[in-house]
Design a protein around this motif. Structure first.
Motif, mmCIF file in Angstrom:
data_model
loop_
_atom_site.group_PDB
_atom_site.id
_atom_site.type_symbol
_atom_site.label_atom_id
_atom_site.label_comp_id
_atom_site.label_asym_id
_atom_site.label_seq_id
_atom_site.Cartn_x
_atom_site.Cartn_y
_atom_site.Cartn_z
ATOM 1 N N TRP A 40 1.215 0.654 4.216
ATOM 2 C CA TRP A 40 1.332 -0.646 4.871
ATOM 3 C C TRP A 40 -0.054 -1.238 5.134
ATOM 4 C CZ3 TRP A 40 5.321 1.666 8.792
ATOM 5 C CH2 TRP A 40 6.580 1.680 8.185
ATOM 6 N N VAL A 43 -0.510 -7.910 7.990
ATOM 7 C CA VAL A 43 0.310 -8.967 7.413
ATOM 8 C C VAL A 43 -0.469 -10.254 7.162
ATOM 9 C CG1 VAL A 43 1.125 -9.843 9.648
ATOM 10 C CG2 VAL A 43 2.530 -10.125 7.615
ATOM 11 N N ASN A 364 3.220 -12.132 14.046
ATOM 12 C CA ASN A 364 3.005 -10.710 14.305
ATOM 13 C C ASN A 364 2.582 -10.474 15.755
ATOM 14 O OD1 ASN A 364 3.095 -8.094 13.252
ATOM 15 N ND2 ASN A 364 0.910 -8.079 12.798
ATOM 16 N N LEU A 375 4.702 -6.371 11.918
ATOM 17 C CA LEU A 375 5.024 -6.646 10.523
ATOM 18 C C LEU A 375 3.903 -6.104 9.649
ATOM 19 C CD1 LEU A 375 6.092 -10.416 10.878
ATOM 20 C CD2 LEU A 375 7.568 -8.389 10.974
ATOM 21 N N TYR A 376 4.262 -5.273 8.664
ATOM 22 C CA TYR A 376 3.280 -4.719 7.740
ATOM 23 C C TYR A 376 3.621 -5.150 6.318
ATOM 24 C CZ TYR A 376 1.700 -1.499 11.415
ATOM 25 O OH TYR A 376 1.198 -0.958 12.569
ATOM 26 N N ALA A 377 2.594 -5.523 5.553
ATOM 27 C CA ALA A 377 2.800 -5.815 4.136
ATOM 28 C C ALA A 377 2.886 -4.506 3.371
ATOM 29 C CB ALA A 377 1.656 -6.670 3.607
ATOM 30 N N ARG A 391 6.220 -11.405 -1.310
ATOM 31 C CA ARG A 391 5.673 -10.337 -0.463
ATOM 32 C C ARG A 391 6.808 -9.561 0.194
ATOM 33 N NH1 ARG A 391 1.884 -13.979 -2.347
ATOM 34 N NH2 ARG A 391 -0.163 -13.679 -1.409
ATOM 35 N N LEU A 393 7.733 -7.216 3.465
ATOM 36 C CA LEU A 393 7.287 -6.840 4.802
ATOM 37 C C LEU A 393 8.154 -5.718 5.355
ATOM 38 C CD1 LEU A 393 6.652 -10.292 6.559
ATOM 39 C CD2 LEU A 393 5.044 -8.871 5.279
ATOM 40 N N TYR A 405 13.567 -4.411 6.146
ATOM 41 C CA TYR A 405 12.615 -5.072 5.242
ATOM 42 C C TYR A 405 12.926 -6.561 5.116
ATOM 43 C CZ TYR A 405 11.002 -0.487 3.635
ATOM 44 O OH TYR A 405 10.457 0.773 3.568
ATOM 45 N N CYS A 408 9.593 -11.956 1.350
ATOM 46 C CA CYS A 408 9.148 -13.325 1.613
ATOM 47 C C CYS A 408 8.916 -14.059 0.294
ATOM 48 C CB CYS A 408 7.866 -13.309 2.439
ATOM 49 S SG CYS A 408 8.070 -12.515 4.062
#
Length: 686
Positions: A40, A43, A364, A375-377, A391, A393, A405, A408
């Protein structure tokens, strides 16, 4: 009945989150946190840089869309639908051959889940995937699953298996409240028959030569594809209004048949009107309460609306003295002129402060402070997403771990629908082995791509829409319902918009905005005066705008009320417009034929006003004093976000507000939102 993909809500099976494996006495006390991934990344940064490296992964294993192995190619939809249909047949056979009990509801929900997991995903892919082959395969999957749902809706044996459960009073009394409510919802859904109209074709008409340039010209015809409400030329707006809304006998007949057949369907299943059937289980509960709400609101808005119309009329007289009579095509344009003149709100002045990455980091920060969520990418696997700029998340709680999840799909591309919306791909539910099926959703926006010199920059409207849609997403993420049939946004329509509209209040609060709104080049914070003026500009002619919504909602209620209708739909339109809006009906127009919400939201158009009223009360009583109040945030999750359709919506509202609001309370909340802010007035006077 089984595959309810409309916008609904979610729910907490336990306090602030799903806790452990449920034992005989309910949900266990032990938390089972999901493991944290080391892949992760923050974000904010993920949304201000273009994705790199995905195209170079030529040797990596290709996974299917959303991690579904079969969907690595369009043909996988056929496999997925066949698997779902086979499983559905087995579940139907199983539930029809067993004695009624709590397991009946579990199997119904598993049946719903097996179909929805394909249909929900296909519903999104058929409109959003850039490759025609995927869109066509998804469309076929929707048709196939839809056909099965129609068969199940008319399967008498399946219906009777649920009926036997609900007819046994001792069994019903033994069910926990959520299971009982879900069983009743399945039974109610047996009675629902979705009627869909084809999209209306664009009508072509000849127009005077001197305004041709304002419309699309094809050969010898001019295409009027909308109302052109923002056109500065009065004649263009008038022509568009009269032509676009010109009556069509075939469409009028179609609308009349739709309303008539809905009324017949309602009577067949024991309701006096279609509206009574549609409003079962909502906040309002019945059309009498809806009309009370709308009439009270109309009365409270009356004087403000008259003042708004007079202000608009003066502006029209100033700009067009030869023709100053106010007509229905005037308010959108002239209110915009007034707004710009009074507050000098130029979107380009705000965009540099609202880079997409900054806005995502703002969300976030808000979620972390309110709910303990980050929120993590996460890098998608090869083949998992349908376009390289999508993306993924991961939504992670500070103690509970991974909650679900969010994909986006934010950027413009050819053939992508121009709409901002939330799609449920997979609903959350408790599985038989005690694990929780994590929710998966897609947020679809239409934002511009970043350029060589700047990241993606949002207008204030785009920023507010982002917050709105993220409200839907968090509604889906934070519920932990036992049954997927009531998960995510699968709740009554007049409650479903509450979380998303509440996020708009956060998006317009300077204390929230100042956390993230910084100039992408200089780092300067967005001045408070600019935020205040932006918020106040939205109140210009807002009473007239709300009065228009009251008119639409009232018309919807009358059309779906007592039948046969006492006169034509056009005569009802004219009478209702004059009583609940105030501007004159234009002869030879039939606006109701363009009122597409009559199809998908029959008898429920009032829901947006009701949801806004609830959101306004929640904001004022729980967050206005401190938008980062963690205790209020936890109560919001526990009382409102956690239950979805598994609990009566008014009980959720009462739990959050810690009182039982009346219709007068709802009306007062909406009207008070229109009051000017005294602090902004003082700033503008300096």
């Amino acid at each position: 009945m089984l595959c309810a993909r409309r916008l609904r809500g979610l729910g907490p099976a336990a306090a602030a989150g799903w806790r452990g494996r449920p034992g005989p006495g309910g949900l266990g006390a032990g938390r089972r946190a999901r493991a944290v991934s080391t892949s992760w990344s923050p974000v904010g940064a993920a949304f201000n840089v273009k994705p790199q490296g995905r195209r170079l992964d030529l040797l990596g294993e290709r996974r299917g869309l959303f991690g579904v192995p079969e969907l690595s190619a369009p043909e996988g939809f056929r496999i997925a639908q066949e698997n779902a249909l086979r499983k559905a047949d087995l579940l139907v056979e199983r539930v029809c051959s067993m004695p009624p009990g709590p397991q009946t509801v579990l199997i119904f929900d598993e049946l719903s889940d097996s179909l929805c997991r394909v249909a929900d995903l296909a519903d999104f892919v058929k409109i959003a995937h850039p490759e025609p082959a995927f869109r066509e395969a998804a469309e076929e999957a929707c048709r196939s699953i839809g056909t099965m749902v129609e068969k199940l809706n008319t399967n008498v044996e399946l219906y009777q298996s649920l009926q036997k459960l609900l007819a046994d009073k001792k069994l019903v009394e033994s069910l926990d409240p959520e299971t009982r409510r879900v069983a009743e919802l399945f039974m109610f859904d047996f009675e629902i028959s979705g009627i869909h109209l084809d999209k209306e074709k664009v009508e072509k008409y000849l127009l005077p030569e001197h305004i041709h340039r304002n419309f699309v010209v094809t050969g010898n015809h001019v295409i009027i594809d909308g109302l052109h409400a923002d056109a500065p030329d009065d004649l263009v707006r008038e022509a568009a209004y009269k032509i676009f809304l010109y009556p069509n006998a075939g469409q009028l007949k179609c609308l009349e048949e739709l309303l008539s057949h809905r009324d017949l369907l309602a009577k067949l299943v024991g309701y006096s009107t279609y509206s009574h059937r549609a409003l079962q289980g909502t906040i309002a509960k019945n059309p009498e309460t809806v009309m009370q709400f709308l009439e009270k609101l109309s009365d409270r808005l009356s004087e403000r609306t008259i003042k708004d119309f007079e202000m608009i009329r003066r502006m029209k007289m100033k700009l067009n003295p030869q023709n100053s009579e106010l007509m229905p095509w005037d308010p959108p344009y002239y209110s915009g002129v007034i707004r710009a003149e009074r507050y000098n709100i130029e979107p380009s002045l705000y965009c540099p402060f609202f880079s997409l990455g900054a806005c995502m980091e703002g969300l976030n920060i808000l979620f972390t402070k309110l709910l303990g969520i980050t929120l993590y990418a996460e890098q998608p696997a090869k083949g998992e997403v349908w376009c390289e700029d999508v993306r993924k998340l991961a939504v992670v709680h500070e103690s509970e771990g991974l909650l679900g999840y969010i994909y986006c799909d934010f950027f413009q591309r050819a053939d992508k629908p121009h709409q901002d919306c939330h799609f449920t791909i997979r609903g959350g539910r408790l599985k038989e082995d005690g694990d929780y099926q994590l929710p998966v959703v897609v947020l679809m926006l239409n934002l511009p791509h970043s350029s060589r010199n700047s990241p993606t920059l949002l207008t204030p409207g785009m920023m507010e829409n982002l917050f709105h849609e993220m409200g839907h997403a968090m509604h889906s993420m934070l519920g932990r319902t036992r049954y997927q049939h009531v998960t995510g946004t699968r709740c009554p329509t007049d409650f479903a918009e509450v979380p998303s509209i509440l996020m708009e209040y956060f998006a317009n609060d300077y204390r929230v905005v100042t956390q993230f709104a910084r100039h992408y080049q200089t780092g300067q914070s967005l001045p408070k005066s600019m935020v205040s003026r932006l918020c106040e500009s939205k109140k210009v002619c807002a009473a007239a705008d709300m009065q228009l919504q009251v008119f639409y909602a009232t018309l919807d209620q009358i059309y779906h009320g007592k039948h046969p209708l006492r006169t034509s739909t056009t005569d009802i339109l004219r009478e209702t417009q004059e009583k609940f809006y105030g501007l004159p009906y234009v002869p030879n127009t039939a606006w109701q034929l363009r009122f597409s919400h009559l199809v998908g939201y029959g008898a429920k158009y009032y829901s947006y006003l009701m949801s806004r009223a609830v959101a306004s009360m929640v904001w004022k009583e729980c967050f206005q004093q401190d938008p980062f109040n963690r205790a209020a945030g936890e109560r919001y999750r526990r009382e409102m976000l956690a239950h979805g359709g598994g609990k009566e919506p008014m009980l959720m509202v009462q739990g959050m507000l810690q009182k039982c609001p009346s219709m007068d309370d709802f009306v007062s909340a909406l009207v008070s939102d229109l009051d000017p802010d005294f602090e902004t007035f003082l700033m503008d006077s300096e």
